[in-house]
Design a protein around this motif. Structure first.
Motif, PDB file in Angstrom:
ATOM      1  N   VAL A   1     -62.027 -20.966   2.753  1.00  0.00           N
ATOM      2  CA  VAL A   1     -62.268 -22.221   3.464  1.00  0.00           C
ATOM      3  C   VAL A   1     -60.941 -22.811   3.934  1.00  0.00           C
ATOM      4  N   LYS A   2     -59.929 -22.733   3.090  1.00  0.00           N
ATOM      5  CA  LYS A   2     -58.602 -23.261   3.431  1.00  0.00           C
ATOM      6  C   LYS A   2     -58.011 -22.514   4.640  1.00  0.00           C
ATOM      7  N   LEU A   3     -58.204 -21.197   4.691  1.00  0.00           N
ATOM      8  CA  LEU A   3     -57.723 -20.418   5.835  1.00  0.00           C
ATOM      9  C   LEU A   3     -58.388 -20.888   7.129  1.00  0.00           C
ATOM     10  N   VAL A   4     -59.690 -21.072   7.077  1.00  0.00           N
ATOM     11  CA  VAL A   4     -60.412 -21.513   8.269  1.00  0.00           C
ATOM     12  C   VAL A   4     -59.981 -22.933   8.650  1.00  0.00           C
ATOM     13  N   ALA A   5     -59.846 -23.802   7.662  1.00  0.00           N
ATOM     14  CA  ALA A   5     -59.475 -25.197   7.922  1.00  0.00           C
ATOM     15  C   ALA A   5     -58.064 -25.320   8.498  1.00  0.00           C
ATOM     16  N   SER A   6     -57.209 -24.345   8.217  1.00  0.00           N
ATOM     17  CA  SER A   6     -55.824 -24.415   8.704  1.00  0.00           C
ATOM     18  C   SER A   6     -55.695 -24.015  10.171  1.00  0.00           C
ATOM     19  N   TYR A   7     -56.760 -23.480  10.746  1.00  0.00           N
ATOM     20  CA  TYR A   7     -56.680 -22.966  12.112  1.00  0.00           C
ATOM     21  C   TYR A   7     -56.242 -23.997  13.144  1.00  0.00           C
ATOM     22  N   PRO A   8     -56.781 -25.216  13.146  1.00  0.00           N
ATOM     23  CA  PRO A   8     -56.307 -26.203  14.130  1.00  0.00           C
ATOM     24  C   PRO A   8     -54.802 -26.489  14.019  1.00  0.00           C
ATOM     25  N   ARG A   9     -54.284 -26.548  12.785  1.00  0.00           N
ATOM     26  CA  ARG A   9     -52.838 -26.774  12.607  1.00  0.00           C
ATOM     27  C   ARG A   9     -52.032 -25.598  13.152  1.00  0.00           C
TER      28      ARG A   9
END
Length: 114
Positions: A91-99
């Protein structure tokens, strides 16, 4: 340009290359053209937007810690370590995509901290 459809799903695919020489080789470029595959324009300095690379890095470190001694053991350990990877890491990997996208835009395609 036409895109290639998967034989069973009918979905269209876009090839996302990285800096691997086999993806940039002339024969590969010709094959992609011959197959009418859509190729994502990709900064040569920034393959780090591909989240699966980060997942494989995490898995690789976990597997190396266990030092498999043969192919059978490697396959078993890979499965075990993949299953042990906590959902929050994915989930953290996916959430980091915009950054990550913002960082690439800010650096105009140059390398980033990611």
């Amino acid at each position: 340009m036409k895109t290639c459809s998967g034989p069973q799903t009918g979905k269209r695919f876009t090839f996302q290359p990285d800096n691997d020489p086999k993806h940039t080789a002339k024969t590969m470029q010709e094959w992609l053209r011959d197959k009418f595959l859509k190729v994502l324009e990709w900064s040569s300095q920034n393959p780090d937007l591909n989240q699966i690379h980060h997942f494989w890095s995490i898995l690789k470190i976990a597997v190396q810690r266990r030092s498999p001694s043969n192919l059978t053991e490697l396959e078993r350990i890979c499965r075990e370590e993949r299953e042990k990877l906590p959902k929050y890491r994915r989930v953290k990997l996916v959430a980091s995509y915009p950054r990550r996208l913002e960082a690439v835009i800010t650096t105009k395609g140059a390398s980033t901290k990611y």
